[in-house]
Scaffold this active site. Structure first.
Site, PDB file in Angstrom:
ATOM      1  N   GLU A   1     -40.082  10.912 123.685  1.00  0.00           N
ATOM      2  CA  GLU A   1     -39.800   9.795 122.778  1.00  0.00           C
ATOM      3  C   GLU A   1     -39.165  10.281 121.475  1.00  0.00           C
ATOM      4  O   GLU A   1     -39.157   9.577 120.469  1.00  0.00           O
ATOM      5  CB  GLU A   1     -41.089   9.022 122.468  1.00  0.00           C
ATOM      6  CG  GLU A   1     -42.127   9.766 121.672  1.00  0.00           C
ATOM      7  CD  GLU A   1     -43.137  10.524 122.529  1.00  0.00           C
ATOM      8  OE1 GLU A   1     -44.268  10.717 122.070  1.00  0.00           O
ATOM      9  OE2 GLU A   1     -42.790  10.915 123.671  1.00  0.00           O
TER      10      GLU A   1
ATOM     11  N   ASP B   1     -39.889   3.384 130.122  1.00  0.00           N
ATOM     12  CA  ASP B   1     -38.490   3.781 130.339  1.00  0.00           C
ATOM     13  C   ASP B   1     -37.527   2.712 129.811  1.00  0.00           C
ATOM     14  O   ASP B   1     -36.484   3.025 129.218  1.00  0.00           O
ATOM     15  CB  ASP B   1     -38.228   4.013 131.827  1.00  0.00           C
ATOM     16  CG  ASP B   1     -38.827   5.323 132.326  1.00  0.00           C
ATOM     17  OD1 ASP B   1     -39.235   6.142 131.473  1.00  0.00           O
ATOM     18  OD2 ASP B   1     -38.865   5.525 133.552  1.00  0.00           O
TER      19      ASP B   1
ATOM     20  N   ASP C   1     -38.985   9.532 115.832  1.00  0.00           N
ATOM     21  CA  ASP C   1     -40.086   9.554 116.801  1.00  0.00           C
ATOM     22  C   ASP C   1     -40.631   8.128 116.944  1.00  0.00           C
ATOM     23  O   ASP C   1     -40.805   7.418 115.942  1.00  0.00           O
ATOM     24  CB  ASP C   1     -41.198  10.491 116.323  1.00  0.00           C
ATOM     25  CG  ASP C   1     -42.213  10.748 117.422  1.00  0.00           C
ATOM     26  OD1 ASP C   1     -41.907  11.533 118.334  1.00  0.00           O
ATOM     27  OD2 ASP C   1     -43.314  10.151 117.360  1.00  0.00           O
TER      28      ASP C   1
ATOM     29  N   HIS D   1     -45.202   2.954 133.011  1.00  0.00           N
ATOM     30  CA  HIS D   1     -44.098   3.877 132.718  1.00  0.00           C
ATOM     31  C   HIS D   1     -42.728   3.217 132.881  1.00  0.00           C
ATOM     32  O   HIS D   1     -41.772   3.612 132.212  1.00  0.00           O
ATOM     33  CB  HIS D   1     -44.198   5.121 133.604  1.00  0.00           C
ATOM     34  CG  HIS D   1     -45.297   6.043 133.179  1.00  0.00           C
ATOM     35  ND1 HIS D   1     -45.164   6.924 132.135  1.00  0.00           N
ATOM     36  CD2 HIS D   1     -46.574   6.185 133.645  1.00  0.00           C
ATOM     37  CE1 HIS D   1     -46.301   7.594 131.971  1.00  0.00           C
ATOM     38  NE2 HIS D   1     -47.172   7.166 132.880  1.00  0.00           N
TER      39      HIS D   1
END
Length: 374
Positions: free
Chosen positions: A290, A263, A246, A259
């Site tokens: 994620e 990405d 994570d 964002h």
């Protein structure tokens, strides 16, 4: 060249083409074979094949004419029949070279039948009419006939029914070659359609099991892969290791950098995992958002722990900015690892739950670390 197209012949060899001279007949068979190869290359529209086949046809025809003229010369010398036959040979090569130029400069679909029909007509006329006449006369000369008598015998045998047969055969072979070319085109079109379908299926299969952003396998493929690997590990009594990964404070990357930056960070992480998982038994997946995981087999517990740490360090070394992280100015990951030799009754959920508990401990104890089951 397309192997399916190669199976078709626009001019199948027939006993009607046999002149009675074994040397000439064998060479005629080769010329007919080259015509069939040329037709296949024309239908296949492969210019890299056309040049070599044209060149081979020209070279072999040259050799054949030379050998044939040597045979005729011994018996016919400078007789008009021989000189006329030699002229026919001389006209063939310029015609073939002209056809070659046209076929390479014009649209191939428009030239295929004209090229094939010209060569087919020339070969049939050359073999059935002129060469057979010469062989009949030559055999008569060998039996002691004078040259004029031998020529008369040849003309008599070739006239009437044989001329009708020649015209009929020429029409039949023209029709046959046209139909064969149509079939070859259909085979080629079907083959191309099959190849396009196969490529589409490969792309579809990739879409079904690969995450488009990171190029890692997706959750669906993880489920399928885990079931297979679990059965194999139970059967072989070998270890299986699952690492849940994570990204620490990933939401803060999105919130601060946008964002698009988020990405890009996911893409870089995906590339890093692909680079690290080089063994066939080390497979990386994006589980969603994620969250990532690595399924690895045949490693010892120590080797698995070292592998997980190697991944953690590799991600940290990417130096992807995350200034609002509470533990680093760069993006980091936490990893929960479970490692065991499964037995009958163990499930995918057992492994996921165990790794998830270790991942929770990794986060609770400060993040950017690996926690492994004992």
């Amino acid at each position: 060249m397309n192997a399916n197209i190669d199976k078709f012949e626009v001019l199948p060899w027939s006993e009607f083409f046999e002149t009675g001279n074994s040397i000439i007949d064998e060479q005629h068979k080769v010329l007919v074979g080259l015509l069939n190869q040329l037709a296949a290359a024309l239908v296949n529209q492969d210019e890299t094949e056309l040049n070599p086949i044209f060149d081979e046809l020209v070279a072999y025809a040259n050799m054949h004419f030379s050998d044939e003229e040597e045979i005729w010369m011994e018996y016919f010398s400078d007789d008009p029949w021989f000189l006329s036959h030699k002229e026919t040979h001389g006209s063939f090569l310029p015609s073939v070279m002209d056809i070659k130029r046209k076929s390479l400069s014009e649209a191939l679909p428009d030239t295929i039948e004209s090229v094939v029909h010209f060569l087919l007509q020339w070969l049939i006329f050359h073999i059935i009419d002129t060469d057979k006449r010469m062989v009949i006369a030559l055999n008569a000369l060998k039996m002691g006939a004078k040259i004029d008598e031998a020529k008369r015998l040849s003309e008599k045998e070739m006239e009437g029914a044989n001329l009708i047969l020649f015209d009929s055969m020429l029409n039949i072979y023209k029709e046959l070659s046209s139909r064969t070319i149509d079939v070859m085109r259909e085979v080629k079109a079907r083959k191309e359609a099959e190849e396009r379908l196969s490529e589409a299926n490969i792309r579809l299969e990739k879409l079904v099991k690969v995450d488009p952003l990171t190029s890692l396998f997706n959750r669906r493929h993880f489920d399928n892969t885990f079931k297979l690997q679990l059965r194999k590990s139970i059967r072989d009594k070998s270890a299986l290791c699952l690492m849940l990964i994570d990204i620490d404070y990933f939401k803060r990357i999105n919130d601060h950098y946008g964002h698009l930056a988020g990405d890009q960070a996911l893409e870089q992480l995906g590339a890093c995992l692909l680079e690290t998982c080089r063994r066939p038994d080390d497979i990386a997946f994006r589980m969603g958002g994620e969250e990532f995981c690595i399924l690895t087999a045949s490693k010892s517990k120590i080797a698995s722990a070292q592998f997980a740490e190697k991944i953690r360090v590799a991600v940290e070394n990417l130096k992807i900015p995350n200034i609002h992280s509470e533990i680093s100015d760069c993006m980091t990951i936490s990893i929960g690892v479970t490692h065991k030799t499964p037995v009958i009754g163990d499930t995918q959920n057992d492994f996921i739950d165990a790794a998830d508990k270790r991942l929770y401990l990794a986060k609770a104890s400060g993040r950017n670390k690996v926690v492994m089951s004992h």
